[in-house]
Each structure stands twice: as C-alpha cells, then as structure tokens.
Design a protein around this motif. Structure first.
Motif, short mmCIF file in Angstrom:
data_model
loop_
_atom_site.label_atom_id
_atom_site.label_comp_id
_atom_site.label_asym_id
_atom_site.label_seq_id
_atom_site.Cartn_x
_atom_site.Cartn_y
_atom_site.Cartn_z
N HIS A 9 7.85 -1.35 -0.19
CA HIS A 9 8.68 -0.33 0.47
C HIS A 9 7.90 0.38 1.56
O HIS A 9 8.37 0.54 2.68
N HIS A 10 6.68 0.83 1.22
CA HIS A 10 5.84 1.43 2.27
C HIS A 10 4.38 1.39 1.87
O HIS A 10 4.03 1.15 0.72
N VAL A 11 3.54 1.62 2.87
CA VAL A 11 2.11 1.81 2.65
C VAL A 11 1.82 3.25 3.06
O VAL A 11 2.23 3.68 4.14
N ILE B 34 5.92 2.80 6.97
CA ILE B 34 4.60 3.43 6.88
C ILE B 34 4.85 4.89 6.51
O ILE B 34 5.70 5.55 7.11
N GLU B 35 4.14 5.38 5.50
CA GLU B 35 4.27 6.79 5.11
C GLU B 35 3.00 7.52 5.52
O GLU B 35 1.90 7.08 5.20
N LEU B 36 3.17 8.62 6.24
CA LEU B 36 2.03 9.46 6.62
C LEU B 36 2.06 10.72 5.76
O LEU B 36 3.12 11.33 5.60
N HIS C 28 -3.96 5.01 1.45
CA HIS C 28 -3.96 5.82 0.22
C HIS C 28 -3.23 5.14 -0.93
O HIS C 28 -3.71 5.12 -2.04
N HIS C 29 -2.04 4.60 -0.68
CA HIS C 29 -1.31 3.93 -1.76
C HIS C 29 -0.35 2.90 -1.20
O HIS C 29 -0.06 2.87 -0.01
N VAL C 30 0.12 2.02 -2.10
CA VAL C 30 1.16 1.07 -1.73
C VAL C 30 2.35 1.33 -2.63
O VAL C 30 2.19 1.63 -3.82
N ALA D 200 7.71 7.14 -8.74
CA ALA D 200 6.71 7.43 -9.78
C ALA D 200 5.43 6.70 -9.41
O ALA D 200 5.46 5.62 -8.82
N PHE D 201 4.30 7.32 -9.76
CA PHE D 201 2.99 6.72 -9.50
C PHE D 201 2.36 6.22 -10.78
O PHE D 201 2.42 6.88 -11.82
N LEU D 202 1.75 5.04 -10.70
CA LEU D 202 0.91 4.54 -11.79
C LEU D 202 -0.50 5.08 -11.58
O LEU D 202 -0.87 5.47 -10.47
N VAL E 246 -0.64 2.73 -6.98
CA VAL E 246 0.65 2.09 -6.76
C VAL E 246 1.78 3.05 -7.10
O VAL E 246 1.76 3.74 -8.12
N GLU E 247 2.75 3.11 -6.21
CA GLU E 247 3.96 3.92 -6.39
C GLU E 247 5.14 2.97 -6.53
O GLU E 247 5.15 1.89 -5.92
N LEU E 248 6.10 3.34 -7.34
CA LEU E 248 7.36 2.59 -7.41
C LEU E 248 8.44 3.50 -6.86
O LEU E 248 8.43 4.72 -7.10
#
Ligand code: CO
Length: 253
Positions: free
Chosen positions: A6-8, A53-55, A77-79, A114-116, A126-128
């Motif tokens: 979905h985003h990085v 892309i998430e800033l 930072h996360h995917v 949610a984040f793992l 990793v985020e879902l």
C-alpha cells in the motif's frame, strides 16, 4: 492475506520541505495530509502508481517516529501491506503469537491500520492497512517498484514473510536473493546484508518512470545530488530525505 504494497513510510524532519522533493521534483500527487495527534505525527500520502509514499514528520518528541529521527535521521521507516480485512488479519497473527505493536486495529491515514513488532519481520517495521474504499492506481510520473531489504538470511526472511502475509514469490535467478510481491503491486527484494554494507532492514527504494528526460531535468533544476545513467538515475540520500533512491525507465503497456 495481503494484496499489494500500500505504501512505504519515510520519516522526515519537516513535511513542507519533504514536499519539495517528493511532490514537486518527483511529481508525486498529494493524496491526503493530516495531523494525527495521538501518534504525534503530521503525515501525508503521495500517489506512486499502484502504491503510495507516506511522509511522516514527528510533532512531539516522545513517539516512535521522533525517536527514529533522533537516532537514525531521515529515511525509510516502514512498509505497509494492503489487506481486505485488517481485523481478521490481526486476529490470525495474534492467534499465532506473532509480536504486535497494535493489539487492535485503529484509524490511520491509510484507513484501518495496525503495526506488527519489527521483531516479527526480521527488523522491518510492517504495517497492515485496509483502506476505506480500496485504493486505485493513480496517475503519477514516477511509480513505486521495489523495496530492497538487507537480511542475514534472505531465504529464511522470505519464508517468514510468506508465512505471515501470504506474499507470493516472484521468480528471479538471483541465488542468494529472494523477491516477493507483485509485478505492478510492488515487490520486496531480500538481499544478503553483506551486499548492502551489513545493514539489516530496508536499505533502498526502486521506482520507475516512463520518461526519464523530464524527470532528470526536474532533478537537475532542483540541484539534486545524483548519478545519471542512460536510462536510470540514482539519487543520493542527502537529496531524497535519507532514501537511497533508484529510478529507471519503464515502458508502460
Ligand atoms: Co504507514
């Protein structure tokens, strides 16, 4: 269980300055910006083809994003993987005792998220996310293609990503390397940490553009530090907010 990247997420010092590169120079259209007070961040999503892309800019000093910035500076930072039902996905992970940062899904910029724990995914956060109406591919002059991850054991890491998220494997003849994901939905390339300066975790981002000349011209005008090849550009992290960024030419069907 998951359908695409979905985003990085990229941590930046100042969102307004990061727009200068990611939105204005690369040309990624702004999808949404918001303050998320309970997370202590100001965040923006920019379209990058099938993905975004998430800033993330910290607005308080006592949260994970602020600590990341203080410790490591700007950068990857996360995917985030898109899933049709984050609550069900989280329930499945909880049942298998996968370490989570969020025991319950909550509202985030990308929808229900949610984040793992990074411990679940070989050091990668990793985020879902389940977007409210799904996400559509957006027209953007540069599209996300691949995230490069340094791993002690790429094959072992790939197997756990397959087990946790059902990520499909993309065939490559890379020997020590593994590629997971979707052509068109973003891929993860797992490489031996020794190949990427002994770094474990996300190390680089690859994007594609149908036309390199106007992009190279915009980068030049912005005085970006970069290496320009015949059909590719490598932007140095000091010009791309801490991200090793590789952009190559891609012919769209
Ligand atoms: Co995110």
């Amino acid at each position: 269980m998951v359908t695409k990247i979905h985003h990085v997420g990229i941590v930046v010092e100042r969102l307004d300055r990061a727009y200068g590169f990611w939105r204005d120079t690369l040309g990624l259209p702004l999808v949404r910006q918001a303050e998320i007070p309970d997370q202590g961040v100001r965040a923006a999503l920019l379209a990058a083809g099938e993905s975004e892309i998430e800033l993330l800019e910290p607005t308080t000093p006592d949260n994970g994003v602020a600590r990341f910035l203080a410790r490591r500076g700007e950068g990857l930072h996360h995917v985030c993987f898109e899933t049709p039902d984050v609550d069900a996905a989280l329930g499945g992970l909880r049942a298998e005792a996968v370490p989570l940062l969020d025991e319950r899904a909550r509202q985030g910029l990308a929808g229900r998220i949610a984040f793992l724990s990074p411990a679940a995914c070989h050091g990668v956060l990793v985020e879902l996310a389940t977007p409210p109406h799904g996400t559509q591919s957006q027209d953007s002059p540069v599209r996300l293609k691949r995230l490069v991850i340094g791993c002690r054991e790429p094959h072992a890491a790939a197997r756990s990503y397959q087990r946790l998220f059902g990520l499909p494997e993309v065939a490559i003849n890379g020997g020590a390397r593994c590629m997971l994901g979707w052509e068109g939905g973003g891929t993860l390339l797992m490489v031996p940490a020794a190949e990427v300066g002994d770094v474990e975790g996300m190390v680089a981002l690859s994007m594609v553009a149908p036309e390199m000349a106007p992009l190279a011209e915009r980068l030049q005008r912005a005085a970006a530090a970069m290496l320009v090849g015949a059909a590719e550009v490598t932007v140095e992290p000091r010009s791309s907010h801490g991200v090793h960024l590789h952009i190559s030419r891609y012919h769209f069907p």
